[in-house]
Design a protein around this motif. Structure first.
Motif, PDB file in Angstrom:
ATOM      1  N   PRO A   1       0.843  -1.197   0.000  1.00 27.72           N
ATOM      2  CA  PRO A   1       0.000   0.000   0.000  1.00 27.72           C
ATOM      3  C   PRO A   1       0.878   1.246   0.000  1.00 27.72           C
ATOM      4  CG  PRO A   1       0.059  -0.980   2.177  1.00 27.72           C
ATOM      5  CD  PRO A   1       0.770  -1.917   1.269  1.00 27.72           C
ATOM      6  N   PHE A   2       0.392   2.319  -0.620  1.00 26.86           N
ATOM      7  CA  PHE A   2       1.159   3.559  -0.674  1.00 26.86           C
ATOM      8  C   PHE A   2       1.052   4.273   0.671  1.00 26.86           C
ATOM      9  CE2 PHE A   2      -0.218   3.430  -5.315  1.00 26.86           C
ATOM     10  CZ  PHE A   2       0.896   2.690  -5.676  1.00 26.86           C
ATOM     11  N   PRO A   3       2.042   5.091   1.001  1.00 25.24           N
ATOM     12  CA  PRO A   3       1.987   5.796   2.286  1.00 25.24           C
ATOM     13  C   PRO A   3       0.978   6.944   2.256  1.00 25.24           C
ATOM     14  CG  PRO A   3       3.962   6.397   1.097  1.00 25.24           C
ATOM     15  CD  PRO A   3       3.289   5.325   0.302  1.00 25.24           C
ATOM     16  N   MET A   4      -0.293   6.601   2.069  1.00 21.81           N
ATOM     17  CA  MET A   4      -1.343   7.623   2.085  1.00 21.81           C
ATOM     18  C   MET A   4      -2.613   6.975   2.645  1.00 21.81           C
ATOM     19  SD  MET A   4      -1.827   7.849  -2.037  1.00 21.81           S
ATOM     20  CE  MET A   4      -0.220   8.076  -2.741  1.00 21.81           C
TER      21      MET A   4
ATOM     22  N   LEU B   1      -1.272   2.181   5.839  1.00 18.16           N
ATOM     23  CA  LEU B   1      -0.208   1.382   6.440  1.00 18.16           C
ATOM     24  C   LEU B   1      -0.614   0.853   7.810  1.00 18.16           C
ATOM     25  CD1 LEU B   1       2.743   3.713   5.501  1.00 18.16           C
ATOM     26  CD2 LEU B   1       2.164   1.550   4.433  1.00 18.16           C
ATOM     27  N   GLY B   2      -1.749   1.353   8.336  1.00 23.28           N
ATOM     28  CA  GLY B   2      -2.185   0.913   9.649  1.00 23.28           C
ATOM     29  C   GLY B   2      -2.979  -0.383   9.606  1.00 23.28           C
ATOM     30  N   LEU B   3      -3.250  -0.889   8.404  1.00 28.90           N
ATOM     31  CA  LEU B   3      -4.049  -2.124   8.283  1.00 28.90           C
ATOM     32  C   LEU B   3      -3.175  -3.350   8.536  1.00 28.90           C
ATOM     33  CD1 LEU B   3      -5.954  -1.215   5.017  1.00 28.90           C
ATOM     34  CD2 LEU B   3      -6.818  -1.091   7.346  1.00 28.90           C
TER      35      LEU B   3
ATOM     36  N   GLN C   1      -4.091  -5.223   4.096  1.00 27.75           N
ATOM     37  CA  GLN C   1      -3.273  -4.448   3.158  1.00 27.75           C
ATOM     38  C   GLN C   1      -3.309  -5.101   1.774  1.00 27.75           C
ATOM     39  OE1 GLN C   1       0.729  -3.721   4.489  1.00 27.75           O
ATOM     40  NE2 GLN C   1       0.073  -2.389   6.156  1.00 27.75           N
TER      41      GLN C   1
END
Lengths: 730, 274
Positions: free
Chosen positions: B119-122, B169-171, B176
């Motif tokens: 995943p992208f950092p957004m 990123l929290g998943l 993710q």
């Protein structure tokens, strides 16, 4: 084949655990910590204590000479302890500080006079003395300091008026040089010499009646523009002449008024006035039998001379066995001070204290140091810090404020950061994201790393010769001023045409190389190289055309030979520092970009993103904390750098700030003051470096604080950004 | 075994493709495809059809070129400088490798999910609508619709609908990976390429992803690389067995797993080799 197993033990040797290594590495760590702590402690202690007001003490040596000053501490030198005293009164004694052997003063019982004042002045540094007389009050009351404070307020308003008038003068001066400049521009444009016409016009204007406008016809034909400019100049100079005369008159009046009010002090410098027949016992007791003899010797004890008939009360301060100070206390009069030295059992020598008068307006601050309690001292201390941080420098920077230096450092560092960031980030972006890895790229990368280690003075020399003289000269006066021979016009235009063709070819080749798909291999690579070379050639061509143009003569030609940008100034200092910190930014940015996982790039490409979209939407945001780290490192290095500053623009005393409220606000062509340079020039270059030493530490503390503050801001910024990328995998 | 030995010796070997596979509607057809990394040939003359609306699994031992083949479909191999190809692939009849093809447009027609969730950092929302963002879509309602549709499609909607604007990123790892699938299907791809999507996940997350693939069957044509024979048998309609850069046998999954034509395939499937 089995090998014999040696007997095994349950103990391991010292080499396995490496106990000595723990001690060795721990010891090294402790030494490192100690160095940091002692550095910080030294700077903190010295820097913070300099401005603290201390007691003023008078000592006597065995030979009878006096040693007096503000106690700054003790030093040990060749086994002897020396007292470090700030003696002040530089205009009389020619020194600010003195060292005295403590052993010499052992017999002395220091006198701590309560009535003594510390007076901080605009010039000549501190004065220490006993107030004797105020020129504007006949008989000063008990509330002496209130009276002086009140009068100081008035004097300050006079000073403000003088400053205002001087501002006016400056404005008029500016208007005249503007008008002269516009004539010069016409002269350059028309390649003519108008000096004769100017003289004519000015003479005509001064002859004309005051009210009538200028009615001047030039004696030869000149253009309308020239005529207008000259008429304006004549007008401005005529008006300026009258105004300046009146302003100068006013200033001299104000200055006379300013000098009217003075304070007379008795400095602790003893002048012999005679011998008195008086037993030493009586001297010690303060008894004065022979009042008439004393009166004859010392003259009137107060301004009106009235109380001379009655013997005053005498307060006695024993300084040593053979030295005594007398303070005569009249009724409500300011006391006078005398020193008495034993000459024989029945006689003593009498000394009066040297008188010195100070213009009231020159006094910045005064207080009786020996009377202050801790809170009052704190008040003086904070007032001094306030002045130090926000005030203008006095006494060539030894005293007073460092605001211009602080401001100059901060502005220069910020401009430097703004200049270095785009360059550094874009260069690193190309190297990491676009350029094909290979020996050339590695060589360039190693060179950049090496550049970070080049001594900073080298950058200073480069900045001076390239930015100040070449680029600055080019801006001021075109290629000729920068030392280039311009081409003839025809050659230049044909070169321009050639360059246009090369540029178009380079562009098309780049497009062609970009269009090639996965099928072409060698051809694509060849085309890429060709387009890169053509681009470089185009850039070099543009630079060549710029320095060889016969059609550009600079933006500030009229000001020549006075340089505008062709000297050390804020802009070039910032550029030089930007160059100096560029390797730091490039290396840090490259590392940050390398740390971006390739999987993110692939993910983005797989979504159908182009290379630039991937870079600016995925790679750059992810690398941002790392890039900002580079920015922090660059700022930290740039703010503390002094060596190149000496060459490209920092000066010890600047009258104007590089960033102020005057249009266009940022004055890139001004020289500026820089804290680091200030430390060097104060401590080691000024005429009075001894007097400036304590200030050096305060300035060092300030520089450390500013660098820390700038860094802390950037670190906080980075922490905020980093939060966004915190991941909890699984 | 002699066939595999022949491949190892570098002799050309005819691949066996069952009739039932050839009879299906084709979304992607690989035509005599060869791929070289510099001098080294990684794929040898591969021809195979990928059926529309079905799940096709690529199996084979490590280094047999499954991933390379998958990454050739959306030309991710273009990123590697030394790669050279021969032959072609057709996406719904259009050439993928002809010189005029715009790689960026081509990739927009496909979705790809990688081995490790990336995943992208957004935010979750921005992750899903990324393909639309890069196309310049700004309409909030359109983006929201697409986001919901894709997340529902990836069976993630119920879990994240309340925190769409928190970072992706929290998943958890499985979430993710499903987020990446949502991102891949957000642009409504013609082919969905899955490169060992479960190899970095735990069994529960794996089973969720497998359920999801089962759900996506029919709507999307899926090409999946997997190391896990059970997974291939559970989720795929067709299975292709590759060895050392060559396609050995391709058939309906049930056929491959029960009665493959070649003994070599049977040996590999049953774990007697590889």
């Amino acid at each position: 084949m089995s090998r014999t197993i040696p007997k095994r033990s349950m103990q391991s040797g010292v080499t396995a655990q490496g106990e000595p290594m723990v001690w060795l590495s721990g010891g090294m760590f402790a030494i490192a910590c100690l160095m940091i702590i002692s550095l910080l402690a030294l700077v903190l202690w010295q820097g913070l204590s300099t401005l603290w007001p201390r007691n003023y003490l008078l000592y006597a040596r065995p030979d009878g000479t006096l040693v007096a000053g503000e106690m700054y501490g003790r030093t040990r030198e060749n086994g002897a302890t020396k007292l470090y005293l700030r003696s002040g009164n530089y205009d009389v004694s020619n020194q600010h500080f003195l060292y005295a052997d403590e052993a010499d003063l052992a017999s002395s019982n220091p006198w701590k006079p309560n009535t003594l004042w510390t007076v901080e002045r605009k010039e000549w540094g501190n004065l220490y003395g006993f107030p004797k007389q105020l020129s504007w009050v006949d008989s000063p009351s008990d509330k002496l300091s209130e009276e002086v404070h009140a009068a100081m307020k008035e004097s300050r308003s006079i000073d403000q008026k003088i400053a205002h008038e001087k501002e006016q003068l400056k404005r008029i001066d500016h208007a005249i040089s503007e008008a002269r400049l516009s004539i010069r521009k016409v002269e350059i444009n028309e390649k003519s010499d108008l000096q004769g016409d100017i003289d004519e016009a000015v003479a005509a204007r001064f002859q004309a009646a005051e009210e009538s406008p200028l009615n001047w016809t030039p004696s030869r034909t000149i253009s309308d523009r020239a005529k207008n400019a000259i008429s304006r100049f004549a007008d401005v100079s005529y008006k300026a002449d009258a105004q300046m005369a009146s302003i100068n008159e006013q200033i001299s009046q104000l200055e006379a008024k300013r000098a009217e009010r003075t304070v007379l002090f008795e400095l602790p410098i003893a002048d012999p006035i005679g011998t008195l027949e008086l037993g030493w016992d009586q001297v010690l007791a303060g008894k004065l039998d022979s009042w008439d003899a004393f009166k004859e010797l010392v003259g009137p004890l107060s301004t009106d001379g009235e109380t001379n008939n009655n013997p005053p009360t005498i307060e006695v301060h024993r300084i040593s066995d053979e030295q005594v100070a007398w303070q005569t206390l009249g009724n409500g009069k300011l006391p006078r001070n005398f020193l008495l030295r034993k000459a024989s059992p029945s006689s003593c020598e009498v000394f009066s204290m040297r008188e010195h008068s100070v213009i009231l307006a020159d006094i910045v601050r005064f207080f009786p140091p020996n009377q202050l309690n801790t809170f009052q001292r704190l008040g003086v201390y904070l007032a001094r810090w306030w002045e130090f941080l926000l005030g203008e420098p006095r006494e060539a920077g030894i005293e007073g404020g460092f605001f211009p230096a602080i401001w100059g450092t901060v502005v220069m560092t910020l401009i430097m950061s703004l200049a270095v960031m785009p360059f550094g980030v874009l260069a690193a972006l190309y190297m990491r994201e676009y350029a094909k890895p290979g020996p050339l790229l590695s060589a360039i990368r190693i060179s950049i790393n090496n550049l970070a280690g080049v001594p900073s003075i080298v950058y200073g020399v480069f900045g001076l010769s390239f930015f100040c003289y070449m680029v600055g000269g080019y801006i001021d006066g075109g290629p000729a001023k920068a030392g280039f021979e311009p081409w003839p016009s025809a050659t230049w235009f044909s070169a321009l045409g050639l360059l246009a063709v090369v540029g178009i070819v380079a562009f098309s080749v780049a497009l062609l190389a970009g269009q090639m798909g996965i099928h072409a291999t060698n051809r694509r690579r060849w085309l890429r190289n060709a387009s890169a070379l053509l681009w470089l050639a185009t850039l070099a061509g543009i630079a060549l055309l710029l320095i060889k143009t016969p059609h550009f003569h600079g933006f500030y030609q009229a000001q020549l030979p006075n340089p505008t940008f062709g000297k050390g100034c804020l802009l070039w200092a910032a550029c030089t520092l930007a160059l100096l910190t560029l390797p730091v930014v490039i290396v840090a940015t490259e590392e940050a970009l390398a740390a971006v996982p390739n999987s993110l790039r692939e993910g983005s490409y797989a979504c159908g993103a182009g290379q630039w979209q991937t870079i600016h939407r995925i790679v750059l945001p992810y690398a941002r904390p790392g890039i900002i780290t580079g920015f922090i490192l660059a700022m930290a290095r740039g703010a503390g750098e002094v060596a190149p500053m000496m060459l490209v623009g920092a000066i010890p005393l600047a009258t104007e700030l590089p960033l102020d409220t005057e249009f266009p606000f940022i004055h890139g062509s001004r020289s500026f003051m820089h804290l680091g340079f200030q430390i060097y020039s104060l401590g080691f270059q000024s005429q009075n470096s001894e007097a400036a030493k304590p200030m050096v530490f305060t300035a060092t503390l300030l520089l450390l604080t500013i660098v820390t503050l700038l860094n802390q801001t950037a670190i906080w910024l980075r922490a905020r950004l980093r939060k966004r990328f915190q991941s909890s995998q699984f | 075994m002699n066939r595999l030995k022949a491949i190892a010796d570098g002799q050309p070997v005819e691949s066996v493709i069952h009739e039932e596979v050839l009879a299906k509607d084709v979304v992607l057809s690989v035509k005599n495809f060869n791929l070289f990394y510099g001098r080294k040939q990684a794929l040898h003359n591969i021809s195979m059809p990928i059926a529309k609306g079905m799940v096709t699994a690529l199996v084979g031992p490590s280094g047999c070129g499954k991933s390379t083949l998958l990454r050739s479909v959306n030309r991710m191999n273009d990123l590697i400088d030394s790669v050279r190809i021969e032959g072609d692939m057709l996406l719904n009849g259009e050439s993928i490798f002809s010189p005029g093809v715009d790689v960026i447009q081509l990739r927009k027609r496909m979705g790809m999910v990688f081995q490790k969730p990336n995943p992208f950092p957004m935010s979750i929302f921005e992750n899903v609508v990324y393909p639309l963002r890069i196309d310049g879509e700004r309409d909030k309602t359109v983006l929201m619709q697409v986001c919901e549709h894709a997340l529902r499609g990836a069976a993630l909607w119920d879990e994240v609908k309340d925190r769409l604007h928190e970072t992706g990123l929290g998943l958890s790892g499985g979430q993710q990976q499903r987020l990446c699938i949502a991102r891949a299907i957000a642009s409504d791809p013609e082919v969905l390429l899955l490169d060992e999507p479960c190899s970095a996940l735990d069994p529960i997350a794996t089973s969720k992803i497998e359920d999801l693939i089962d759900k996506l069957r029919g709507e999307y044509s899926i090409l999946i690389v997997t190391h896990n024979m059970q997974q291939a048998s559970r989720i795929s309609d067709h299975t292709a067995f590759m060895y050392l850069g060559r396609l050995v046998e391709m058939a309906e999954t049930s056929t491959i797993f029960t009665r493959p034509q070649l003994r070599e395939t049977e040996d590999y499937i049953t774990g007697r080799f590889g």
